[in-house]
Design a protein around this motif. Structure first.
Motif, PDB file in Angstrom:
ATOM      1  N   VAL A 115      -0.901  -1.992   9.798  1.00  0.00           N
ATOM      2  CA  VAL A 115      -0.875  -0.529   9.810  1.00  0.00           C
ATOM      3  C   VAL A 115       0.525  -0.112  10.243  1.00  0.00           C
ATOM      4  CG1 VAL A 115      -1.916   1.585  10.679  1.00  0.00           C
ATOM      5  CG2 VAL A 115      -3.316  -0.469  10.360  1.00  0.00           C
ATOM      6  N   ARG A 116       1.416  -0.159   9.313  1.00  0.00           N
ATOM      7  CA  ARG A 116       2.809   0.178   9.553  1.00  0.00           C
ATOM      8  C   ARG A 116       3.377   0.748   8.272  1.00  0.00           C
ATOM      9  NH1 ARG A 116       6.442  -4.817  10.874  1.00  0.00           N
ATOM     10  NH2 ARG A 116       6.655  -4.899   8.610  1.00  0.00           N
ATOM     11  N   ARG A 149       0.840  -1.202   0.000  1.00  0.00           N
ATOM     12  CA  ARG A 149       0.000   0.000   0.000  1.00  0.00           C
ATOM     13  C   ARG A 149       0.874   1.250   0.000  1.00  0.00           C
ATOM     14  NH1 ARG A 149      -1.815  -0.598   4.758  1.00  0.00           N
ATOM     15  NH2 ARG A 149      -3.642  -1.865   4.298  1.00  0.00           N
ATOM     16  N   ILE A 150       0.403   2.288  -0.641  1.00  0.00           N
ATOM     17  CA  ILE A 150       1.028   3.613  -0.579  1.00  0.00           C
ATOM     18  C   ILE A 150       0.046   4.565   0.088  1.00  0.00           C
ATOM     19  CG2 ILE A 150       1.833   5.614  -1.871  1.00  0.00           C
ATOM     20  CD1 ILE A 150       3.881   3.486  -1.995  1.00  0.00           C
ATOM     21  N   SER A 151       0.548   5.313   1.034  1.00  0.00           N
ATOM     22  CA  SER A 151      -0.281   6.284   1.755  1.00  0.00           C
ATOM     23  C   SER A 151       0.306   7.677   1.606  1.00  0.00           C
ATOM     24  CB  SER A 151      -0.343   5.930   3.247  1.00  0.00           C
ATOM     25  OG  SER A 151      -0.839   4.625   3.454  1.00  0.00           O
ATOM     26  N   TRP A 152      -0.571   8.655   1.642  1.00  0.00           N
ATOM     27  CA  TRP A 152      -0.163  10.058   1.710  1.00  0.00           C
ATOM     28  C   TRP A 152      -0.498  10.584   3.102  1.00  0.00           C
ATOM     29  CZ3 TRP A 152       2.671  12.834  -1.643  1.00  0.00           C
ATOM     30  CH2 TRP A 152       2.754  12.405  -2.966  1.00  0.00           C
ATOM     31  N   PHE A 153       0.458  11.326   3.660  1.00  0.00           N
ATOM     32  CA  PHE A 153       0.284  12.016   4.922  1.00  0.00           C
ATOM     33  C   PHE A 153       0.636  13.485   4.711  1.00  0.00           C
ATOM     34  CE2 PHE A 153      -0.240   8.689   8.145  1.00  0.00           C
ATOM     35  CZ  PHE A 153       0.086   7.561   7.410  1.00  0.00           C
ATOM     36  N   ALA A 155       5.314   3.893   2.084  1.00  0.00           N
ATOM     37  CA  ALA A 155       5.046   2.557   1.557  1.00  0.00           C
ATOM     38  C   ALA A 155       4.901   1.569   2.700  1.00  0.00           C
ATOM     39  CB  ALA A 155       6.169   2.114   0.630  1.00  0.00           C
ATOM     40  N   SER A 156       3.861   0.764   2.624  1.00  0.00           N
ATOM     41  CA  SER A 156       3.656  -0.338   3.564  1.00  0.00           C
ATOM     42  C   SER A 156       3.923  -1.637   2.822  1.00  0.00           C
ATOM     43  CB  SER A 156       2.224  -0.334   4.097  1.00  0.00           C
ATOM     44  OG  SER A 156       1.919   0.884   4.738  1.00  0.00           O
ATOM     45  N   MET A 157       4.711  -2.518   3.438  1.00  0.00           N
ATOM     46  CA  MET A 157       5.099  -3.758   2.780  1.00  0.00           C
ATOM     47  C   MET A 157       4.187  -4.923   3.168  1.00  0.00           C
ATOM     48  SD  MET A 157       7.381  -2.251   1.146  1.00  0.00           S
ATOM     49  CE  MET A 157       8.334  -3.467   0.258  1.00  0.00           C
ATOM     50  N   SER A 158       3.168  -4.654   3.983  1.00  0.00           N
ATOM     51  CA  SER A 158       2.190  -5.663   4.355  1.00  0.00           C
ATOM     52  C   SER A 158       0.895  -4.943   4.682  1.00  0.00           C
ATOM     53  CB  SER A 158       2.672  -6.463   5.575  1.00  0.00           C
ATOM     54  OG  SER A 158       2.619  -5.652   6.737  1.00  0.00           O
ATOM     55  N   ASP A 159      -0.140  -5.724   5.026  1.00  0.00           N
ATOM     56  CA  ASP A 159      -1.421  -5.085   5.322  1.00  0.00           C
ATOM     57  C   ASP A 159      -1.523  -4.643   6.775  1.00  0.00           C
ATOM     58  OD1 ASP A 159      -3.548  -8.062   5.550  1.00  0.00           O
ATOM     59  OD2 ASP A 159      -1.625  -7.551   6.466  1.00  0.00           O
ATOM     60  N   ASN A 168      -4.937   6.656   1.012  1.00  0.00           N
ATOM     61  CA  ASN A 168      -4.075   5.543   0.641  1.00  0.00           C
ATOM     62  C   ASN A 168      -4.696   4.723  -0.470  1.00  0.00           C
ATOM     63  OD1 ASN A 168      -5.854   3.657   1.831  1.00  0.00           O
ATOM     64  ND2 ASN A 168      -4.688   3.561   3.730  1.00  0.00           N
ATOM     65  N   ILE A 169      -3.865   3.898  -1.077  1.00  0.00           N
ATOM     66  CA  ILE A 169      -4.284   3.044  -2.186  1.00  0.00           C
ATOM     67  C   ILE A 169      -3.426   1.792  -2.156  1.00  0.00           C
ATOM     68  CG2 ILE A 169      -2.688   4.190  -3.787  1.00  0.00           C
ATOM     69  CD1 ILE A 169      -4.777   3.767  -6.002  1.00  0.00           C
ATOM     70  N   ARG A 170      -4.040   0.659  -2.395  1.00  0.00           N
ATOM     71  CA  ARG A 170      -3.246  -0.556  -2.500  1.00  0.00           C
ATOM     72  C   ARG A 170      -2.383  -0.503  -3.754  1.00  0.00           C
ATOM     73  NH1 ARG A 170      -7.462  -5.425  -1.107  1.00  0.00           N
ATOM     74  NH2 ARG A 170      -7.838  -4.859   1.077  1.00  0.00           N
ATOM     75  N   TRP A 171      -1.227  -1.140  -3.702  1.00  0.00           N
ATOM     76  CA  TRP A 171      -0.322  -1.131  -4.851  1.00  0.00           C
ATOM     77  C   TRP A 171      -0.982  -1.776  -6.072  1.00  0.00           C
ATOM     78  CZ3 TRP A 171       3.344   1.893  -5.940  1.00  0.00           C
ATOM     79  CH2 TRP A 171       4.337   1.581  -6.863  1.00  0.00           C
ATOM     80  N   SER A 172      -1.953  -2.634  -5.834  1.00  0.00           N
ATOM     81  CA  SER A 172      -2.710  -3.231  -6.939  1.00  0.00           C
ATOM     82  C   SER A 172      -3.642  -2.221  -7.601  1.00  0.00           C
ATOM     83  CB  SER A 172      -3.522  -4.423  -6.429  1.00  0.00           C
ATOM     84  OG  SER A 172      -4.400  -4.001  -5.394  1.00  0.00           O
TER      85      SER A 172
END
Length: 119
Positions: free
Chosen positions: A104-105, A33-37, A98-102, A50-54
């Motif tokens: 919340v990190r 996932r990619i998130s904007w803050f 970028a989050s490398m898993s689902d 945020n949006i999943r990389w898919s």
């Protein structure tokens, strides 16, 4: 490792638009996932979208719903944040993560891009 580079910030008048980009490189195939803050002066960093990389599963903070749109370009490995109807309270440094898993990190962060909205 994943590298993230934000761009597209600047100075705009209230009511205007900007499009931010978050270009990813490195182990992009592992991104979940990619998130904007954003972080305004004197305030904590706040989630924007945020949006999943898919490319599916979009989510927005209430403060930006209906004004901001998050999207992804597969070929360019870039996530965009289209910001319309900007308000002075949108002024902040915007970061992508970028989050490398689902979980919340947020594993990797970009350097940030400044958005300033004048009244």
């Amino acid at each position: 490792q994943v590298q993230l580079v934000e761009s597209g910030g600047g100075l705009v008048q209230a009511g205007g638009s900007l499009r931010l980009s978050c270009a990813a490189s490195g182990r992009t195939f592992d991104i979940y996932r990619i998130s904007w803050f954003r972080q305004a002066p004197g305030k904590d960093r706040a989630f924007v979208a945020n949006i999943r990389w898919s490319g599916d599963s979009l989510y927005y903070a209430d403060s930006v719903k209906g004004r901001f749109t998050i999207s992804r370009d597969n070929a360019k490995k870039t996530v965009y944040l289209q910001m319309n109807s900007l308000k002075p309270e949108d002024t902040a440094v915007y970061y992508c993560a970028a989050s490398m898993s689902d979980y919340v990190r947020y594993d990797y962060w970009g350097q940030g891009t400044q958005v300033t909205v004048s009244s």
